[in-house]
Scaffold this motif. Structure first.
Motif, PDB file in Angstrom:
ATOM      1  N   UNK A 145       0.341   1.385 -19.699  1.00 44.97           N
ATOM      2  CA  UNK A 145       1.039   2.669 -19.687  1.00 44.97           C
ATOM      3  C   UNK A 145       0.150   3.844 -20.075  1.00 44.97           C
ATOM      4  N   UNK A 146      -0.714   3.630 -21.075  1.00 50.89           N
ATOM      5  CA  UNK A 146      -1.480   4.755 -21.625  1.00 50.89           C
ATOM      6  C   UNK A 146      -2.965   4.401 -21.778  1.00 50.89           C
ATOM      7  N   UNK A 147      -3.641   4.004 -20.716  1.00 50.54           N
ATOM      8  CA  UNK A 147      -5.032   3.558 -20.848  1.00 50.54           C
ATOM      9  C   UNK A 147      -5.986   4.640 -21.335  1.00 50.54           C
ATOM     10  N   UNK A 148      -5.645   5.913 -21.071  1.00 53.47           N
ATOM     11  CA  UNK A 148      -6.561   6.994 -21.420  1.00 53.47           C
ATOM     12  C   UNK A 148      -6.145   7.744 -22.680  1.00 53.47           C
ATOM     13  N   UNK A 149      -5.069   7.280 -23.343  1.00 48.48           N
ATOM     14  CA  UNK A 149      -4.663   7.906 -24.603  1.00 48.48           C
ATOM     15  C   UNK A 149      -5.767   7.746 -25.634  1.00 48.48           C
ATOM     16  N   UNK A 150      -6.005   8.775 -26.407  1.00 41.09           N
ATOM     17  CA  UNK A 150      -7.072   8.740 -27.406  1.00 41.09           C
ATOM     18  C   UNK A 150      -6.577   8.078 -28.687  1.00 41.09           C
ATOM     19  N   UNK A 151      -7.371   7.151 -29.177  1.00 39.75           N
ATOM     20  CA  UNK A 151      -7.064   6.441 -30.422  1.00 39.75           C
ATOM     21  C   UNK A 151      -8.145   6.781 -31.438  1.00 39.75           C
ATOM     22  N   UNK A 152      -7.736   7.353 -32.543  1.00 41.86           N
ATOM     23  CA  UNK A 152      -8.693   7.679 -33.609  1.00 41.86           C
ATOM     24  C   UNK A 152      -9.040   6.381 -34.329  1.00 41.86           C
ATOM     25  N   UNK A 153     -10.306   6.031 -34.301  1.00 45.83           N
ATOM     26  CA  UNK A 153     -10.767   4.716 -34.740  1.00 45.83           C
ATOM     27  C   UNK A 153     -11.849   4.857 -35.798  1.00 45.83           C
ATOM     28  N   UNK A 154     -11.767   4.001 -36.813  1.00 44.66           N
ATOM     29  CA  UNK A 154     -12.799   3.957 -37.846  1.00 44.66           C
ATOM     30  C   UNK A 154     -13.896   3.007 -37.393  1.00 44.66           C
ATOM     31  N   UNK A 155     -15.091   3.535 -37.232  1.00 42.98           N
ATOM     32  CA  UNK A 155     -16.238   2.736 -36.787  1.00 42.98           C
ATOM     33  C   UNK A 155     -17.199   2.580 -37.957  1.00 42.98           C
ATOM     34  N   UNK A 156     -17.534   1.333 -38.281  1.00 37.64           N
ATOM     35  CA  UNK A 156     -18.464   1.060 -39.381  1.00 37.64           C
ATOM     36  C   UNK A 156     -19.602   0.187 -38.890  1.00 37.64           C
ATOM     37  N   UNK A 157     -20.829   0.652 -39.096  1.00 35.20           N
ATOM     38  CA  UNK A 157     -22.034  -0.114 -38.789  1.00 35.20           C
ATOM     39  C   UNK A 157     -22.988   0.025 -39.976  1.00 35.20           C
TER      40      UNK A 157
END
Length: 226
Positions: A145-157
């Motif tokens: 339904x929403x493949x291009x919706x933006x998801x705010x994600x925490x990225x840790x490296x």
């Protein structure tokens, strides 16, 4: 990557999503206040789905575990992770399906998840619990339904920590790849407790298959999907 929230507003209040979260939390606290480990073990044995029982001793109480097992969790991390994903992605899917349709969709995805895990090892006596499979179905629906919706994600490296706005197709695509690879890696291994990877895969597949049936027609036209 840990999704924190999506930038995808809803038109209606997600009452079913909220109620599902409340029920899961209440049941988990009930598990915590049980007076002894034996009492907790008895409760889990009563409510969890056991593949061997479904395939060899199926009756009404055993059949009901296909649903009751969706509301038990094995620890704080298990509960909080599931509820985070349910809240982030469930509200929009509920908005697209309506409250009743979303409820039926959720339960069917849970059934599909249990069915997939049972199919992998029909003689397993390991109890299966958790909302992960049903929530995986929600993720499958959201991806369509929403493949291009933006998801705010925490990225840790390592020491690198940053919030990144990532399209849902990447967040959920990576999630299902991890589930698939992890599930394949467990094939042929001795039976142990742990993550029911094939329940995740089964639930996700059910979500992909059922989303068009349950999503309202206006949502398909809005997304340009016919």
């Amino acid at each position: 990557m840990i999704p924190l929230y999506d930038e995808n507003p809803t038109r209606t209040f997600p009452i079913v999503t909220v109620l599902l979260i409340v029920v899961n939390v209440v049941v988990f606290f009930y598990e915590l206040i049980l007076p002894s480990p034996e009492a907790l073990e008895g409760f889990v044995e009563m409510a969890a789905v056991v593949p061997y029982d479904v395939t060899h001793n199926l009756n009404l109480p055993v059949a009901l575990t296909l649903f009751t097992s969706l509301f038990l969790h094995g620890g704080w991390f298990h509960l909080l992770g599931n509820m985070l994903y349910l809240w982030i992605f469930g509200n929009n899917v509920e908005d697209a399906m309506g409250h009743l349709g979303f409820t039926i969709f959720y339960l069917l995805c849970g059934l599909g998840a249990s069915g997939a895990q049972i199919a992998v090892n029909i003689t397993s006596r390991v109890p299966n619990i958790g909302a992960s499979g049903a929530i995986a179905g929600i993720l499958g629906a959201y991806l369509i339904l929403y493949p291009h919706a933006r998801v705010v994600t925490l990225v840790t490296l390592g020491y690198f920590i940053r919030l990144v706005r990532v399209p849902a197709i990447i967040v959920l695509g990576l999630w299902i790849v991890v589930q698939f690879l992890s599930g394949v890696a467990t094939l042929g291994m001795p039976e142990v407790g742990g993550v029911a990877w094939f329940a995740h895969l089964g639930g996700f597949l059910m979500g992909l298959l059922l989303v068009r049936l349950f999503a309202r027609r206006r949502e398909w036209y809005k997304r340009g999907i016919f």
